[in-house]
Design an enzyme around this catalytic site. Structure first.
Site, mmCIF file in Angstrom:
data_model
loop_
_atom_site.group_PDB
_atom_site.id
_atom_site.type_symbol
_atom_site.label_atom_id
_atom_site.label_comp_id
_atom_site.label_asym_id
_atom_site.label_seq_id
_atom_site.Cartn_x
_atom_site.Cartn_y
_atom_site.Cartn_z
ATOM 1 N N ARG A 46 0.819 -1.231 0.000
ATOM 2 C CA ARG A 46 0.000 0.000 0.000
ATOM 3 C C ARG A 46 0.850 1.278 0.000
ATOM 4 O O ARG A 46 0.510 2.277 0.642
ATOM 5 C CB ARG A 46 -0.945 0.023 1.221
ATOM 6 C CG ARG A 46 -1.937 -1.103 1.258
ATOM 7 C CD ARG A 46 -2.976 -1.026 0.150
ATOM 8 N NE ARG A 46 -3.858 -2.177 0.233
ATOM 9 C CZ ARG A 46 -3.633 -3.335 -0.397
ATOM 10 N NH1 ARG A 46 -2.585 -3.477 -1.221
ATOM 11 N NH2 ARG A 46 -4.472 -4.338 -0.265
ATOM 12 N N SER A 57 -10.150 0.189 4.129
ATOM 13 C CA SER A 57 -9.354 -0.266 5.279
ATOM 14 C C SER A 57 -8.730 0.938 5.976
ATOM 15 O O SER A 57 -8.041 1.733 5.346
ATOM 16 C CB SER A 57 -8.240 -1.208 4.819
ATOM 17 O OG SER A 57 -8.814 -2.392 4.323
ATOM 18 N N GLU A 114 -3.746 3.326 6.991
ATOM 19 C CA GLU A 114 -3.724 3.171 5.524
ATOM 20 C C GLU A 114 -4.417 4.386 4.902
ATOM 21 O O GLU A 114 -3.983 4.913 3.881
ATOM 22 C CB GLU A 114 -4.443 1.880 5.105
ATOM 23 C CG GLU A 114 -4.438 1.671 3.583
ATOM 24 C CD GLU A 114 -4.916 0.295 3.159
ATOM 25 O OE1 GLU A 114 -4.631 -0.693 3.878
ATOM 26 O OE2 GLU A 114 -5.585 0.205 2.108
HETATM 27 C C1 LIG Z 1 -15.526 0.361 0.210
HETATM 28 C C2 LIG Z 1 -14.045 0.466 -0.046
HETATM 29 C C3 LIG Z 1 -13.325 -0.673 -0.342
HETATM 30 C C4 LIG Z 1 -11.933 -0.570 -0.593
HETATM 31 N N1 LIG Z 1 -11.225 -1.726 -0.894
HETATM 32 C C5 LIG Z 1 -9.919 -1.647 -1.173
HETATM 33 C C6 LIG Z 1 -9.153 -2.820 -1.526
HETATM 34 O O1 LIG Z 1 -9.660 -3.932 -1.585
HETATM 35 N N2 LIG Z 1 -7.833 -2.670 -1.800
HETATM 36 C C7 LIG Z 1 -7.211 -1.453 -1.744
HETATM 37 O O2 LIG Z 1 -6.002 -1.392 -2.017
HETATM 38 N N3 LIG Z 1 -7.898 -0.336 -1.421
HETATM 39 C C8 LIG Z 1 -9.221 -0.402 -1.139
HETATM 40 N N4 LIG Z 1 -9.916 0.737 -0.811
HETATM 41 C C9 LIG Z 1 -9.183 2.022 -0.694
HETATM 42 C C10 LIG Z 1 -9.138 2.868 -1.968
HETATM 43 O O3 LIG Z 1 -10.207 2.553 -2.842
HETATM 44 C C11 LIG Z 1 -7.795 2.675 -2.711
HETATM 45 O O4 LIG Z 1 -6.704 3.072 -1.907
HETATM 46 C C12 LIG Z 1 -7.763 3.506 -4.004
HETATM 47 O O5 LIG Z 1 -6.614 3.134 -4.735
HETATM 48 C C13 LIG Z 1 -7.725 5.015 -3.741
HETATM 49 O O6 LIG Z 1 -7.961 5.660 -4.985
HETATM 50 P P1 LIG Z 1 -8.640 7.095 -5.037
HETATM 51 O O7 LIG Z 1 -8.742 7.478 -6.449
HETATM 52 O O8 LIG Z 1 -9.904 7.102 -4.252
HETATM 53 O O9 LIG Z 1 -7.530 7.962 -4.301
HETATM 54 P P2 LIG Z 1 -7.720 9.036 -3.131
HETATM 55 O O10 LIG Z 1 -8.356 8.379 -1.950
HETATM 56 O O11 LIG Z 1 -8.365 10.253 -3.647
HETATM 57 O O12 LIG Z 1 -6.195 9.345 -2.782
HETATM 58 C C14 LIG Z 1 -5.394 8.354 -2.176
HETATM 59 C C15 LIG Z 1 -3.927 8.741 -2.355
HETATM 60 O O13 LIG Z 1 -3.582 8.646 -3.740
HETATM 61 C C16 LIG Z 1 -3.011 9.864 -4.190
HETATM 62 N N5 LIG Z 1 -3.409 10.065 -5.591
HETATM 63 C C17 LIG Z 1 -4.644 10.009 -6.126
HETATM 64 N N6 LIG Z 1 -4.595 10.240 -7.456
HETATM 65 C C18 LIG Z 1 -3.299 10.442 -7.768
HETATM 66 C C19 LIG Z 1 -2.593 10.755 -8.986
HETATM 67 N N7 LIG Z 1 -3.225 10.910 -10.147
HETATM 68 N N8 LIG Z 1 -1.245 10.904 -8.922
HETATM 69 C C20 LIG Z 1 -0.572 10.761 -7.745
HETATM 70 N N9 LIG Z 1 -1.181 10.481 -6.581
HETATM 71 C C21 LIG Z 1 -2.536 10.323 -6.590
HETATM 72 C C22 LIG Z 1 -3.598 10.952 -3.263
HETATM 73 O O14 LIG Z 1 -2.765 12.088 -3.190
HETATM 74 C C23 LIG Z 1 -3.632 10.186 -1.932
HETATM 75 O O15 LIG Z 1 -2.366 10.203 -1.314
HETATM 76 C C24 LIG Z 1 -11.288 0.674 -0.538
HETATM 77 C C25 LIG Z 1 -12.042 1.836 -0.258
HETATM 78 C C26 LIG Z 1 -13.398 1.730 -0.001
HETATM 79 C C27 LIG Z 1 -14.167 2.990 0.286
#
Ligand SMILES: Cc1cc2nc3c(=O)[nH]c(=O)nc-3n(C[C@H](O)[C@H](O)[C@H](O)COP(=O)(O)OP(=O)(O)OC[C@H]3O[C@@H](n4cnc5c(N)ncnc54)[C@H](O)[C@@H]3O)c2cc1C
Length: 308
Positions: A167, A216, A286
């Protein structure tokens, strides 16, 4: 400012972006039209203005006092393209939802992407977080990542440059990923469809996916699962204000309706402290926490100040 083609919005409420539906406003939200627009904007923003990129906010807790400086959010129009390439490769823009990447791979008969069907983030978030599920992490698929740095310079990174761990990516924190090429393998569409259905069914039964949550809350500690440690410390269902450790999956925090980000952060630190007291394990967040505390809110100390 140069002639920007994207959208600028002052005092934009981050609560409309985050899955928790909490958080104060950002001073300036910029949605670039494309990578050139993004690069021109970054080159023009003074170096002392903080800039942060967000995806769809599914792993993000924005504090109630909001965010200083600029938040960049990549638009689906400029960064939402998917192309199927030769050799079972896929190029996807950073604003592509993970679910769409999974569907495009299935439609092209490319295996190795079914797990993205259950992750509600964007490709950009997956690249930064090394998102993973069902035994597969983003690092296993990434071939090449395109990015723009804080000065507006373009970069192309290899998988090794991304410095992946659980992660986590140790690629420079200022990089904004704009698109990536992923490697899959030939797979029967019916097999992929079945795997995606299983992913969805499993999620429906074990995770509060219809709640306001950030996924998480804590990373799994070595040799254990975060949820087991949270459960053993008696924190399943623990509630502070409108924030609760989900009774369904106790490593998921939920906003039951009226939570502030402060409630959610206090709950998280309370759980970390109880787990430390119970089993000696220091859980790591996380969920990414960003922004400022609101006037009148006490800063939340790590482990509630116990280890200071
Ligand atoms: C119901 C639910 C289930 C989930 N299940 C999982 C799972 O099974 N596995 C898992 O790994 N995660 C899971 N997640 C967490 C989340 O979906 C992941 O971490 C996802 O990758 C975050 O993407 P996001 O676009 O929402 O990023 P954000 O939450 O908006 O940002 C997260 C991080 O990524 C960075 N970021 C975003 N976009 C960019 C970009 N273009 N360039 C550089 N940095 C960037 C942000 O600055 C921040 O530090 C879950 C979340 C929820 C709500």
């Amino acid at each position: 400012m140069p002639d920007l083609r994207g959208r600028l919005k002052a005092n934009a409420p981050m609560s409309e972006i985050t899955w928790f539906r909490t958080g104060g406003p950002v001073e300036l939200l910029f949605q670039p039209a494309d990578a050139d627009d993004l690069a021109a904007f970054l080159a023009a923003v003074p170096a002392d203005v903080p800039v942060l990129v967000v995806g769809v906010g599914s792993n993000l807790l924005v504090r109630d006092g909001g965010v200083r400086g600029v938040v960049i959010r990549l638009s689906a129009k400029g960064f939402g393209r998917i192309d199927v390439l030769d050799g079972h490769r896929i190029r996807a823009g950073a604003a592509v939802p993970d679910k769409r990447l999974a569907a495009a791979a299935r439609d092209a008969g490319i295996g190795g992407f079914h797990h993205y069907h259950g992750i509600p983030g964007s490709v950009g978030g997956a690249l930064r977080m090394n998102a993973g599920a069902n035994g597969v992490e983003t690092q296993e698929r990434v071939v090449e990542v395109h990015a723009v740095d804080r000065q507006g310079m373009r970069h192309v990174l290899t998988k090794d440059d991304m410095g992946y761990a659980y992660r986590h990516s140790s690629a420079p924190a200022d990089l904004i990923f704009t698109e990536a090429i992923f490697q899959g393998y030939a797979e029967d569409k019916a097999v992929i469809t079945k795997m995606m259905d299983e992913v969805q069914e499993h999620r429906e039964t074990v995770q509060p996916i219809r709640e306001k949550t950030g996924g998480s809350t804590f990373k799994n500690p070595p040799g254990s699962s975060a949820w087991k440690e949270v459960d053993k410390a008696g924190c399943r269902g623990l509630t502070i204000g409108g924030a609760q450790m989900s009774p369904m999956h106790c490593n998921f925090m939920i906003n039951t309706g009226s939570a502030s980000s402060h409630d959610l952060e206090m709950l998280g630190e309370t759980v970390r402290t109880r787990v430390l007291d119970h089993s000696g394990i220091r859980l790591d967040w996380e969920i990414k926490r960003i922004g400022e505390y609101a006037d009148g809110e006490e800063p939340v100390q790590p482990f509630l100040g116990r280890l200071l």
